[in-house]
Design a protein around this motif. Sequence first.
Motif, PDB file in Angstrom:
ATOM      1  N   GLY A 103      35.550  42.167  34.712  1.00 25.51           N
ATOM      2  CA  GLY A 103      36.644  41.216  34.532  1.00 25.51           C
ATOM      3  C   GLY A 103      37.900  41.546  35.324  1.00 25.51           C
ATOM      4  N   THR A 104      37.910  42.684  36.028  1.00 24.37           N
ATOM      5  CA  THR A 104      39.111  43.022  36.813  1.00 24.37           C
ATOM      6  C   THR A 104      39.370  41.948  37.869  1.00 24.37           C
ATOM      7  N   TYR A 105      38.307  41.543  38.543  1.00 20.27           N
ATOM      8  CA  TYR A 105      38.411  40.468  39.543  1.00 20.27           C
ATOM      9  C   TYR A 105      37.413  39.374  39.160  1.00 20.27           C
ATOM     10  N   LYS A 106      37.524  38.249  39.803  1.00 14.85           N
ATOM     11  CA  LYS A 106      36.650  37.104  39.509  1.00 14.85           C
ATOM     12  C   LYS A 106      35.170  37.484  39.623  1.00 14.85           C
ATOM     13  N   THR A 107      34.836  38.332  40.601  1.00 17.03           N
ATOM     14  CA  THR A 107      33.421  38.655  40.835  1.00 17.03           C
ATOM     15  C   THR A 107      32.972  39.941  40.133  1.00 17.03           C
ATOM     16  N   THR A 108      33.855  40.594  39.383  1.00 16.72           N
ATOM     17  CA  THR A 108      33.460  41.822  38.672  1.00 16.72           C
ATOM     18  C   THR A 108      32.806  41.401  37.351  1.00 16.72           C
ATOM     19  N   ASP A 109      31.524  41.014  37.421  1.00 17.27           N
ATOM     20  CA  ASP A 109      30.860  40.513  36.214  1.00 17.27           C
ATOM     21  C   ASP A 109      30.243  41.629  35.370  1.00 17.27           C
ATOM     22  N   ALA A 110      30.320  42.860  35.852  1.00 18.86           N
ATOM     23  CA  ALA A 110      29.905  44.033  35.065  1.00 18.86           C
ATOM     24  C   ALA A 110      30.775  45.206  35.512  1.00 18.86           C
ATOM     25  N   ASP A 111      30.858  46.249  34.665  1.00 15.26           N
ATOM     26  CA  ASP A 111      31.612  47.446  35.071  1.00 15.26           C
ATOM     27  C   ASP A 111      31.035  47.978  36.387  1.00 15.26           C
ATOM     28  N   VAL A 112      31.899  48.431  37.282  1.00 14.58           N
ATOM     29  CA  VAL A 112      31.435  49.068  38.521  1.00 14.58           C
ATOM     30  C   VAL A 112      31.677  50.568  38.377  1.00 14.58           C
ATOM     31  N   THR A 113      30.658  51.359  38.660  1.00 18.70           N
ATOM     32  CA  THR A 113      30.813  52.813  38.620  1.00 18.70           C
ATOM     33  C   THR A 113      30.877  53.347  40.041  1.00 18.70           C
ATOM     34  N   THR A 114      31.914  54.112  40.298  1.00 20.29           N
ATOM     35  CA  THR A 114      32.064  54.725  41.611  1.00 20.29           C
ATOM     36  C   THR A 114      32.761  56.070  41.415  1.00 20.29           C
ATOM     37  N   PHE A 115      33.101  56.748  42.499  1.00 18.95           N
ATOM     38  CA  PHE A 115      33.860  57.991  42.350  1.00 18.95           C
ATOM     39  C   PHE A 115      35.264  57.734  42.877  1.00 18.95           C
ATOM     40  N   GLY A 116      36.192  58.616  42.528  1.00 20.02           N
ATOM     41  CA  GLY A 116      37.549  58.368  42.994  1.00 20.02           C
ATOM     42  C   GLY A 116      38.424  59.604  42.950  1.00 20.02           C
TER      43      GLY A 116
END
Length: 332
Positions: A251-264
């Motif tokens: 829900g962060t952006y229009k196309t973020t339909d699921a949590d995204v897991t990455t490193f940071g």
Amino acid sequence: MRKLTVSTLALALVAGAFFGAGTQSAQAQKKFISIGTGGPTGVYFVVGNAICRMIHRAAAEGRKKGRKHGIRCAAPSTGGSTYNIGQIRQGELDFGVAQSDWQYHAYNGTSKFKGNAFKKLRAVFSVHPEPYHIIVGKGTGIKSWADLKGKRFNIGNPGSGQRGTTEVLMAAYGTKKSDFKIATELTSTEQSKALCDGKIDAYGYTVGVPNAGVSIATDGCDAKIINLNTGVEKKLVDANAFYAFATIPKGTYKTTDADVTTFGVMATFITSADVPTDVVYEVTRAVFENLDDFRKLHPAFKNLDPKLMIKNALSAPLHAGAVKYYKEKGWM
Ligand code: GLU
């Protein structure tokens, strides 16, 4: 001979006058400070300008209450983390925002900074988390790092934090520049437009969440952020304290339909040991005395917690001016 004596004496007098006056004089010499940020659509630009705003506010309040610091501040847009570190080292910038991985490498003389350690680099505090994003254009079919092969990929402008972090990831995956159809060097401001115009297929970007630049691509032309959570990233996170897994929430952006897991990494605020103690003290004080307002200036700052900001993700020593304020507050 005589000339030499005179000029030596003159030098000694000047030096005496300067050092004799102590920090008061050092402060007076440093009325204007500059903070290196990143691209104008990034979060660093907001950090730098928010800090300048707090410094100017502290100055205005100080004038009323007789507690003057007289510092004026500017936070221009720049090429990003490693550019800022280089310019602080040259004395061209007084402060800057930089990714925690590049703060670590610059101070320790590792990675890009091998054989070129910047031992006068000083930490002031850490700011917001910055997940590393791979943003892919609609219809490109890219679902993982491996799918970038043969594609037009923006590795970022030299001087940006993402350029360095992308290179680290390329090395970890064994990917060469020639594995991409083209590796562009667009800035963070150019990359979303290039993606939406179909000029590139994907780009890598280390940035706070949410970000106006990313939303141009996601909300503007249906680009998506992909997961980066294979064994390769796990190895990077396990081996390096400055990396951690991060989630870009559904829900962060229009196309973020699921949590995204990455490193940071974390964004950090840095300076040089050559910047006077009083100046760093006043800047630190202005930020922490106005932290409630700072938190409201960008959603990425919402959870800023002083206890964590003064120790998390900092690998260079704290500047003496920051330590002075933290001790005064009883935080150290
Ligand atoms: N992390 C990016 C860099 O180091 C900048 C991100 C931003 O501008 O917010 O260059």
